[in-house]
Enzyme design. Structure first.
Site, PDB file in Angstrom:
ATOM      1  N   LYS A 175       0.827  -1.217   0.000  1.00  0.00           N
ATOM      2  CA  LYS A 175       0.000   0.000   0.000  1.00  0.00           C
ATOM      3  C   LYS A 175       0.854   1.257   0.000  1.00  0.00           C
ATOM      4  CE  LYS A 175      -4.317  -1.670   1.909  1.00  0.00           C
ATOM      5  NZ  LYS A 175      -5.375  -1.461   2.899  1.00  0.00           N
ATOM      6  N   LYS A 182      -5.823  -9.847  -5.552  1.00  0.00           N
ATOM      7  CA  LYS A 182      -6.966 -10.079  -4.670  1.00  0.00           C
ATOM      8  C   LYS A 182      -8.162  -9.210  -5.059  1.00  0.00           C
ATOM      9  CE  LYS A 182      -7.363  -8.051  -0.601  1.00  0.00           C
ATOM     10  NZ  LYS A 182      -7.408  -7.605   0.789  1.00  0.00           N
ATOM     11  N   LYS A 201     -11.947  -4.361  -1.941  1.00  0.00           N
ATOM     12  CA  LYS A 201     -13.075  -3.432  -2.034  1.00  0.00           C
ATOM     13  C   LYS A 201     -12.675  -2.000  -2.329  1.00  0.00           C
ATOM     14  CE  LYS A 201     -14.012  -3.819   2.862  1.00  0.00           C
ATOM     15  NZ  LYS A 201     -12.830  -3.331   3.545  1.00  0.00           N
TER      16      LYS A 201
HETATM   17  P1  AMP Z   1     -11.017  -5.908   4.514  1.00  0.00           P
HETATM   18  O1  AMP Z   1     -11.869  -5.810   3.309  1.00  0.00           O
HETATM   19  O2  AMP Z   1      -9.567  -5.729   4.188  1.00  0.00           O
HETATM   20  O3  AMP Z   1     -11.485  -5.089   5.669  1.00  0.00           O
HETATM   21  O4  AMP Z   1     -11.099  -7.436   4.979  1.00  0.00           O
HETATM   22  C1  AMP Z   1     -12.095  -7.944   5.848  1.00  0.00           C
HETATM   23  C2  AMP Z   1     -12.008  -9.460   5.873  1.00  0.00           C
HETATM   24  O5  AMP Z   1     -12.328  -9.994   4.591  1.00  0.00           O
HETATM   25  C3  AMP Z   1     -10.615  -9.993   6.235  1.00  0.00           C
HETATM   26  O6  AMP Z   1     -10.758 -11.160   7.009  1.00  0.00           O
HETATM   27  C4  AMP Z   1     -10.025 -10.315   4.896  1.00  0.00           C
HETATM   28  O7  AMP Z   1      -9.040 -11.306   4.975  1.00  0.00           O
HETATM   29  C5  AMP Z   1     -11.267 -10.811   4.131  1.00  0.00           C
HETATM   30  N1  AMP Z   1     -11.095 -10.582   2.689  1.00  0.00           N
HETATM   31  C6  AMP Z   1     -11.008  -9.394   2.052  1.00  0.00           C
HETATM   32  N2  AMP Z   1     -10.855  -9.565   0.721  1.00  0.00           N
HETATM   33  C7  AMP Z   1     -10.828 -10.907   0.517  1.00  0.00           C
HETATM   34  C8  AMP Z   1     -10.685 -11.733  -0.648  1.00  0.00           C
HETATM   35  N3  AMP Z   1     -10.548 -11.203  -1.857  1.00  0.00           N
HETATM   36  N4  AMP Z   1     -10.717 -13.071  -0.478  1.00  0.00           N
HETATM   37  C9  AMP Z   1     -10.873 -13.629   0.736  1.00  0.00           C
HETATM   38  N5  AMP Z   1     -11.002 -12.903   1.874  1.00  0.00           N
HETATM   39  C10 AMP Z   1     -10.991 -11.566   1.772  1.00  0.00           C
END
Ligand code: AMP
Ligand code: TRP
Length: 336
Positions: A112, A197, A200
């Protein structure tokens, strides 16, 4: 009873990756088998350039989606991180436990920070210290398990190191937690770029399925997913990342195994087309009830507020004794 803590940051609309990698386990298993806390980790959304009104909106939407996806406030505790001051109180003590080298080694920070610098921007200090705040989130509650997607495993490993170091230096204070990763779809990939990945906060959205996307939009995104040259369906994430990603998604939706699915499609000899179509329909059916419940909750925002108020109150009560104990252990004079 096992204690579980996990969170999602309101930095964008929730994706299929968030659901399959994290939320699905929370809903289907964790809330039934443990004392589970699930948090909208809003402070973590401030580590990169952000719009205050959007963070506020997304925090509310994330909480609504927790409920819409099936988290039940009768079974688990749902709250917003900034409503419980113990997280930031503890974070400082852990900054006094971690080293700067350790922080700079975090993969997510390196990626990042490089992206911010490449865009001509500066890097917020909180982006570097973010894993320490995440450790505080977990350790404040004495969590035994942290269900997360694969990208967070390194941060949970750091949390373990900090807990052990603190305990060794200042006496047994924290439970040493462990990460729990889903067996399939631990890393859902971008449909247009299956080597990165599904995230969002990415700017290019055609390869990202959002939980609130309309059915037709979901179909279009999945039917247009990048697949690999050839037409044989096989589960080979290295050689055929696009197809492997579809198989993981379909497996995540149906509870089947990617390898078994691959064998079936291969036997049928129907190429990628049938796999895409079935995956699209499975995702549409998965998301339909979530979207419907979310719409109902939007019509009654008071209900979400009530859940978050009660959740924060319970969370405060759980975290305070542990954080107070850490303050005493590290050498701070209790208030007189
Ligand atoms: P975040 O969107 O970074 O706040 O992630 C929240 C949760 O969703 C965390 O446990 C991440 O590991 C999981 N997560 C986010 N993006 C993915 C993805 N593309 N595949 C699997 N898990 C994800
Ligand atoms: N850092 C996590 C992410 O980006 C979100 C998070 C913050 C989290 N605090 C947490 C996840 C505590 C699990 C436990 O996905």
């Amino acid at each position: 009873m096992t204690r579980i803590f996990s969170g999602i940051k309101p930095s964008g609309h929730l994706t299929l990756g968030n659901y399959l990698g994290a939320l699905r386990q929370w809903v289907q298993a964790d809330q039934h088998r443990a004392d589970a806390l699930f948090c909208v980790v809003d402070l973590h959304a401030l580590t990169v350039d952000h719009d205050p009104a959007r963070v506020r909106r997304l925090s509310r939407q994330t909480a609504s989606l927790f409920l819409a996806a099936g988290l039940d406030p009768e079974l688990c505790t749902l709250f917003v991180q900034s409503h419980v001051h113990e997280h930031t109180r503890l974070s400082y003590l852990l900054e006094c436990t971690a080293t700067d080298g350790e922080m700079r080694r975090m993969i997510q920070y390196k990626e990042k920070a490089a992206r911010e610098r490449a865009g001509g921007g500066s890097v917020r200090l909180s982006l570097l210290t973010y894993p320490v705040l995440m450790a505080a989130d977990i350790l404040a509650y004495g969590a035994d398990e942290v269900p997360v997607g694969d990208d967070q495993a390194q941060h949970v490993e750091l949390t373990r190191d900090l807990a052990e170091r603190f305990n060794q230096r200042y006496g047994a204070t924290f439970v040493v937690p462990r990460a729990v990763l889903p067996s399939v779809a631990a890393r859902v990939m971008d449909l247009q770029d299956p080597t990165s990945k599904m995230g969002k906060s990415h700017a290019e959205t055609s390869g990202i399925v959002y939980l609130l996307d309309e059915a037709d939009v979901v179909r279009k995104k999945i039917m247009r997913a990048v697949t690999d040259s050839g037409s044989e369906v096989a589960y080979d994430p290295e050689a055929q990342p696009g197809v492997a990603n579809l198989l993981e998604i379909l497996a995540g939706c149906t509870g089947r195994k990617p390898l078994d699915l691959a064998a079936e499609y291969s036997t049928r000899g129907s190429g990628y087309g049938a796999l895409k179509k079935d995956t699209a329909e499975a995702v549409v059916e998965l998301l339909r009830p979530i979207r419907e419940r979310h719409a109902q909750l939007c019509a009654d925002p008071g209900q979400v507020d009530d859940v978050l108020r009660a959740g924060a109150e319970r969370a405060r009560g759980l975290a305070r004794p542990t954080v107070d104990a850490a303050y005493r252990a590290i050498g701070l004079l209790p208030p007189v």
